[in-house]
Design a protein around this motif. Structure first.
Motif, PDB file in Angstrom:
ATOM      1  N   GLN A 137      27.475  -0.777   2.219  1.00  0.00           N
ATOM      2  CA  GLN A 137      28.167  -1.437   3.326  1.00  0.00           C
ATOM      3  C   GLN A 137      27.176  -1.877   4.397  1.00  0.00           C
ATOM      4  N   VAL A 140      25.808  -5.089   3.211  1.00  0.00           N
ATOM      5  CA  VAL A 140      26.780  -6.162   3.398  1.00  0.00           C
ATOM      6  C   VAL A 140      26.826  -6.583   4.860  1.00  0.00           C
ATOM      7  N   ASP A 141      26.850  -5.606   5.774  1.00  0.00           N
ATOM      8  CA  ASP A 141      26.887  -5.905   7.207  1.00  0.00           C
ATOM      9  C   ASP A 141      25.692  -6.745   7.641  1.00  0.00           C
ATOM     10  N   GLY A 143      24.052  -8.826   5.755  1.00  0.00           N
ATOM     11  CA  GLY A 143      23.991 -10.086   5.040  1.00  0.00           C
ATOM     12  C   GLY A 143      23.130 -10.088   3.806  1.00  0.00           C
ATOM     13  N   LEU A 145      23.880  -8.441   0.960  1.00  0.00           N
ATOM     14  CA  LEU A 145      24.743  -8.389  -0.214  1.00  0.00           C
ATOM     15  C   LEU A 145      26.077  -9.035   0.119  1.00  0.00           C
ATOM     16  N   SER A 146      26.679  -9.687  -0.876  1.00  0.00           N
ATOM     17  CA  SER A 146      28.047 -10.165  -0.728  1.00  0.00           C
ATOM     18  C   SER A 146      29.003  -9.035  -1.110  1.00  0.00           C
ATOM     19  N   PRO A 147      30.247  -9.088  -0.669  1.00  0.00           N
ATOM     20  CA  PRO A 147      31.199  -8.049  -1.069  1.00  0.00           C
ATOM     21  C   PRO A 147      31.326  -7.899  -2.585  1.00  0.00           C
ATOM     22  N   SER A 148      31.284  -9.007  -3.317  1.00  0.00           N
ATOM     23  CA  SER A 148      31.394  -8.914  -4.775  1.00  0.00           C
ATOM     24  C   SER A 148      30.163  -8.245  -5.379  1.00  0.00           C
ATOM     25  N   GLU A 149      28.972  -8.519  -4.826  1.00  0.00           N
ATOM     26  CA  GLU A 149      27.755  -7.853  -5.307  1.00  0.00           C
ATOM     27  C   GLU A 149      27.792  -6.362  -4.985  1.00  0.00           C
ATOM     28  N   HIS A 153      26.875  -2.667  -7.144  1.00  0.00           N
ATOM     29  CA  HIS A 153      25.569  -2.135  -6.758  1.00  0.00           C
ATOM     30  C   HIS A 153      25.416  -0.678  -7.201  1.00  0.00           C
ATOM     31  N   THR A 254      34.309  -9.147  11.048  1.00  0.00           N
ATOM     32  CA  THR A 254      35.213 -10.053  10.339  1.00  0.00           C
ATOM     33  C   THR A 254      36.378  -9.299   9.726  1.00  0.00           C
TER      34      THR A 254
END
Length: 286
Positions: A137, A140-141, A143, A145-149, A153, A254
């Motif tokens: 996470q 992701v925060d 930038g 990794l994307s949520p799908s990646e 992981h 977001t």
């Protein structure tokens, strides 16, 4: 102000784990799940301690934010007292409490770890309220990794925060205005390992009774292999005689903005913070 809730829960140890280290509390005005870590006689003990401490607040129509925070402090103290001489154990805790602000009903959402809290309504669908405390996470925060990646992981289950024997308990809190028709869903990560966001939303939509919805979600996770323990709690706000009209600080992440939530740091109830900026610590592998 008249508030009524109805709820249901379900749990399963899954198809891989020998012991169910999850625990749940479903006693108004508190609803939570705890996902223990540390193996037999460690993770299950830690999660049970969390439930026992929060259960002390069960019964009244509302609880306060300070009471919830005190329950976390008691849980940490008991875990540290139980786990001595190098013995390790810990637990995630995620849940929702019914509270009031200025005589209006609110959901107080709280989380530490990667168990999750969602809100579902007919109008807005499903939105994740809580933010995972995990290595992935963080990526992701930032930038990276994307949520799908993130879903694929290899370190997606390494936590940066949990209630345990090391470090302090940095819990995240959100206050959401409550209204009739709200449905809150709390789950351990055994559910979200197996079902996508849209699949969870569809089960909640098709099952109007909370107990039926919780059982259906757990059964579907087991049908898909349930590599971890799975626990789900579903809570509906059945009736509120006053519909709140509250405007919140707009500095949300977001995901939080989509959920209509307002994050409150455990380090200061009056300081509004973006949950993604809080420090990450206490790396633990579930």
């Amino acid at each position: 102000m008249l508030v009524r809730t109805c709820w249901g829960s379900a749990t399963d140890r899954g198809t891989v784990r020998a012991v169910n280290e999850d625990a749940a509390l479903t006693y108004p005005p508190l609803f939570l799940v705890a996902d223990g870590m540390g193996g037999h006689d460690a993770g299950d003990l830690a999660s049970r301690i969390a439930v026992e401490e929060f259960a002390q607040m069960a019964g009244p129509e509302f609880v306060s934010a300070d009471e919830v925070r005190a329950a976390f402090d008691r849980t940490v103290a008991r875990i540290r007292a139980e786990f001595t001489q190098g013995r390790q154990g810990g637990t995630t805790v995620a849940g929702v409490a019914v509270t009031d602000q200025a005589d209006l009903p609110f959901w107080l959402v709280f989380n530490i770890g990667d168990s999750r809290v969602y809100r579902w309504t007919d109008e807005t669908g499903l939105a994740q309220v809580s933010v995972d405390h995990s290595v992935v996470q963080d990526l992701v925060d930032k930038g990276f990794l994307s949520p799908s990646e993130a879903e694929r992981h290899p370190e997606r289950h390494v936590l940066t925060r949990a209630l345990g024997t090391n470090g302090t308990a940095e819990v995240d809190y959100w206050m959401l205005p409550a209204a009739g028709g709200d449905r809150m869903m709390v789950c351990t990560d055994g559910l979200t390992r197996e079902l996508r966001h849209d699949e969870i939303a569809e089960v909640l939509r098709l099952n109007p009774e909370p107990k039926t919805a919780a059982v259906a979600l757990v059964n579907e996770a087991v049908r898909r292999g349930a590599r971890d323990n799975v626990t789900v709690v579903v809570v509906d706000m059945a009736f509120v005689d006053v519909e709140p009209d509250i405007k919140f600080d707009q500095r949300y992440t977001t995901a939080q903005r989509a959920a209509g939530t307002s994050p409150v740091s455990s380090r200061g109830w009056d300081e509004m913070l973006d949950g993604a900026t809080l420090p990450r610590r206490n790396l633990v592998e579930e």
